[in-house]
Enzyme design. Structure first.
Site, PDB file in Angstrom:
ATOM      1  N   SER A 178      30.252 110.085 -22.800  1.00  2.26           N
ATOM      2  CA  SER A 178      31.268 109.475 -23.259  1.00  2.26           C
ATOM      3  C   SER A 178      30.948 109.011 -24.661  1.00  2.26           C
ATOM      4  CB  SER A 178      31.637 108.141 -22.580  1.00  2.26           C
ATOM      5  OG  SER A 178      32.755 107.553 -23.255  1.00  2.26           O
TER       6      SER A 178
ATOM      7  N   HIS B  97      33.397 113.511 -22.917  1.00  2.00           N
ATOM      8  CA  HIS B  97      34.521 112.668 -22.832  1.00  2.00           C
ATOM      9  C   HIS B  97      34.769 111.780 -23.921  1.00  2.00           C
ATOM     10  CE1 HIS B  97      36.591 110.523 -19.549  1.00  2.00           C
ATOM     11  NE2 HIS B  97      36.480 109.549 -20.115  1.00  2.00           N
TER      12      HIS B  97
ATOM     13  N   ASP C 192      37.367 108.734 -25.318  1.00  2.00           N
ATOM     14  CA  ASP C 192      38.264 107.836 -24.695  1.00  2.00           C
ATOM     15  C   ASP C 192      39.189 107.402 -25.948  1.00  2.00           C
ATOM     16  OD1 ASP C 192      37.687 107.309 -21.887  1.00  2.00           O
ATOM     17  OD2 ASP C 192      35.817 106.453 -22.907  1.00  2.00           O
TER      18      ASP C 192
ATOM     19  N   MET D  60      42.058 104.714 -26.720  1.00  2.00           N
ATOM     20  CA  MET D  60      42.626 103.425 -26.310  1.00  2.00           C
ATOM     21  C   MET D  60      43.545 102.976 -27.697  1.00  2.00           C
ATOM     22  SD  MET D  60      39.202 101.640 -25.110  1.00  2.00           S
ATOM     23  CE  MET D  60      37.869 102.524 -24.220  1.00  2.00           C
TER      24      MET D  60
ATOM     25  N   HIS E 255      40.745 111.310 -22.476  1.00  2.00           N
ATOM     26  CA  HIS E 255      41.239 110.176 -21.589  1.00  2.00           C
ATOM     27  C   HIS E 255      41.959 109.451 -22.511  1.00  2.00           C
ATOM     28  CE1 HIS E 255      40.278 106.833 -18.868  1.00  2.00           C
ATOM     29  NE2 HIS E 255      41.456 106.965 -18.726  1.00  2.00           N
TER      30      HIS E 255
ATOM     31  N   MET F  82      43.973 106.323 -22.544  1.00  2.00           N
ATOM     32  CA  MET F  82      44.343 105.086 -22.118  1.00  2.00           C
ATOM     33  C   MET F  82      45.294 104.319 -23.161  1.00  2.00           C
ATOM     34  SD  MET F  82      40.397 103.659 -20.915  1.00  2.00           S
ATOM     35  CE  MET F  82      39.659 104.592 -21.967  1.00  2.00           C
TER      36      MET F  82
ATOM     37  N   MET G  17      38.546 105.524 -11.992  1.00  2.00           N
ATOM     38  CA  MET G  17      38.056 104.523 -12.809  1.00  2.00           C
ATOM     39  C   MET G  17      37.224 103.551 -12.085  1.00  2.00           C
ATOM     40  SD  MET G  17      38.835 105.103 -15.983  1.00  2.00           S
ATOM     41  CE  MET G  17      37.974 103.722 -16.785  1.00  2.00           C
TER      42      MET G  17
ATOM     43  N   ASP H  30      34.308 107.425 -13.905  1.00  2.00           N
ATOM     44  CA  ASP H  30      34.072 106.838 -15.152  1.00  2.00           C
ATOM     45  C   ASP H  30      33.891 105.409 -15.102  1.00  2.00           C
ATOM     46  OD1 ASP H  30      34.050 106.192 -17.830  1.00  2.00           O
ATOM     47  OD2 ASP H  30      36.056 106.970 -18.260  1.00  2.00           O
TER      48      ASP H  30
END
Length: 217
Positions: A7, A32, A34, A36, A65, A67, A136, A174
């Site tokens: 990540s 990975h 993320d 957000m 991913h 979010m 998660m 994760d």
């Protein structure tokens, strides 16, 4: 084959080119990423422009991913930015089935995930079309949290259902993954492991990756 998906939430972004080269040299296939929005989770990270820049630096599989609230608004733009896998939250998407098909229609693999407090069987209706299911194992929003132990039973359930129904999704986990627990998580059914601080800490990145792989291969 069990794989790590480091990540970049824990990476040194000012030195990202070198770190991407280091993880690939250590045998990593996935990255990975993320995303957000400060609304669905209480943090803000990166978006499509940064991913597009990363794509110029790396041919790793971009495991993105989201979010964010109403992720269906941005599916096409993440495909254009270079995402290979796009994972969206059950809790953030009103029309989940439609959104997963939309991801596939834009040439990406479709992932679905849930927060730790959401029962795993709530995903039953979309498992036939999911390419990846992400458990998660921490509350999303920040790196460096401890693994939530009831995530193990969720992984076991996903493994059992996949075998019973002959589904094809990858089981990903994760949050809080480290050398001391990755073997247990692997035995429960996980195949793709998101690791942030366990990869990008003060030690040598290759050494960290080798240590994790020794536990699951």
């Amino acid at each position: 084959m069990k794989e790590l998906s480091p990540s970049i939430l824990s990476a040194e972004l000012s030195n990202i080119k070198q770190q991407l080269e280091q993880v690939k040299a250590a045998g990593i296939k996935y990255l990975h990423i993320d995303v957000m929005d400060g609304l669905f989770v209480p943090n803000i990270t990166i978006g499509q422009p940064y991913i597009k820049s990363l794509r110029k630096l790396s041919d790793l599989i971009f495991d993105v991913h989201l979010m964010i609230e109403k992720p269906e608004r941005y599916i096409e733009s993440f495909a254009e930015a270079g995402a290979d896998i796009l994972t969206i939250h059950y809790e953030a998407c009103t029309h989940l089935d439609r959104a997963l098909h939309q991801i596939k229609d834009n040439g990406m693999k479709a992932g679905v995930t849930i927060n730790p407090s959401t029962p795993i069987n709530i995903l039953s209706e979309v498992l036939p079309i999911a390419d990846l299911v992400l458990v998660m194992s921490v509350n999303p929003g920040f790196g460096g949290q401890s693994f939530i132990e009831n995530s193990v039973s969720k992984l076991e359930w996903l493994k059992e259902v996949r075998q019973k129904e002959n589904y094809n999704y990858i089981i990903e986990v994760d949050g809080g993954v480290k050398t001391s627990n990755i073997e247990k998580i692997s035995n429960a059914g996980a195949e793709l492991f998101v690791a942030g601080s366990a990869v990008f800490n003060d030690k040598d990145i290759k050494e960290n990756i080798d240590g994790l792989y020794k536990k699951i291969r």
